[in-house]
Design a protein around this motif. Structure first.
Motif, PDB file in Angstrom:
ATOM      1  N   GLU A 104       0.620  -0.308   7.419  1.00 52.56           N
ATOM      2  CA  GLU A 104      -0.181   0.855   6.882  1.00 52.56           C
ATOM      3  C   GLU A 104       0.380   2.006   6.213  1.00 52.56           C
ATOM      4  N   GLN A 105       1.446   2.401   6.793  1.00 56.95           N
ATOM      5  CA  GLN A 105       2.274   3.588   6.169  1.00 56.95           C
ATOM      6  C   GLN A 105       2.645   3.447   4.813  1.00 56.95           C
ATOM      7  N   LYS A 141       1.057   1.132   2.815  1.00 60.94           N
ATOM      8  CA  LYS A 141      -0.516   1.184   2.153  1.00 60.94           C
ATOM      9  C   LYS A 141      -0.753   2.357   1.770  1.00 60.94           C
TER      10      LYS A 141
END
Length: 259
Positions: free
Chosen positions: A223-224, A226
């Motif tokens: 997620e980071q 992304k």
């Protein structure tokens, strides 16, 4: 206990003379590396204290910390050259790590590079060091450490400290000033003419590898990363690659002056 950075589930805390950080899959390897560095005389890096549940406990590196844009003590000549000297000390001390720990399985965040001469810090940048006055007294955040050639790590450090960056928030001075800072870093490190000759090309390869790593992590669901890709953070590295390619000859000539 004071929360420093990170999301609630990945927070990093500073508690007096200790730092409490989430464990990662490569943490055990980094703990052995930190023990090895201290055994070989490197005092300016965290000591591994222990594991508490899903967190690691490390000693706190005392000193002032900075980030881009570089100004004040972190932009001084003394900070630049003392950083280079510390990087050389790290490399020299780490050269025997793999042979001294051959019985262990090593896991790294970043892929190893050939030839495996030393353990690269992987992110030896101004935001990962501590200063006392204008002298770099320590370095932290070894998560990106991995085996590789000296010049691989040196190239990224010079890129960060010169800095050869095009973003207005990260840039510092003219191209001429950047070359002077890069040469001062290389001289303080003790870089050879051969290392200086290949340094710009290695910077370009290192940045390309970083962009590829960011994209791969984003594609895998991190997620980071992304978010970083969505916000265009990788585009600044691509712009810096173009900048280095454009000025490769003049930078290399400047680094080789006096060699």
């Amino acid at each position: 206990m004071e929360k420093q950075i990170g999301s609630p589930e990945r927070a990093i805390y500073h508690d007096k003379d200790r730092v409490i950080r989430p464990l990662n899959p490569w943490s055990e390897t980094i703990h052995r590396l930190l023990d090895h560095l201290h055994t070989h005389g490197v005092a300016g890096c965290p000591r591994f204290i222990g594991v508490d549940g899903e967190q690691e406990v490390l000693s706190y590196i005392d000193g002032e910390t900075y980030n881009y844009p570089l100004s004040g003590a972190i932009a001084s000549h003394h900070a630049l050259t003392s950083a280079a000297s510390l990087l050389r000390q790290l490399h020299d001390a780490s050269a025997s790590f793999l042979s001294s720990n051959s019985e262990h399985q090593h896991q790294w965040m970043l892929p190893a590079q050939a030839p495996q001469e030393v353990i690269c810090h992987g992110d030896f940048a101004p935001y990962n060091v501590a200063l006392k006055g204008e002298v770099v007294s320590g370095v932290f955040d070894f998560d990106t450490a991995h085996p590789g050639p000296r010049v691989w790590d040196l190239a990224y450090a010079v890129y960060c400290w010169a800095p050869f960056k095009t973003d207005p928030m990260d840039a510092l001075g003219t191209l001429s000033a950047q070359i002077e800072r890069a040469k001062a870093f290389c001289d303080a490190y003790g870089a050879s003419a051969a290392q200086c000759q290949m340094l710009v090309e290695m910077m370009i390869k290192r940045l390309a590898a970083l962009v590829a790593f960011m994209q791969a992590e984003a594609d895998a669901g991190n997620e980071q990363f992304k978010a970083d890709i969505a916000q265009g953070h990788h585009l600044s590295y691509l712009a810096d690659i173009d900048y280095l390619k454009q000025h490769q000859q003049i930078i290399t000539l400047g680094l080789l002056t006096g060699k």
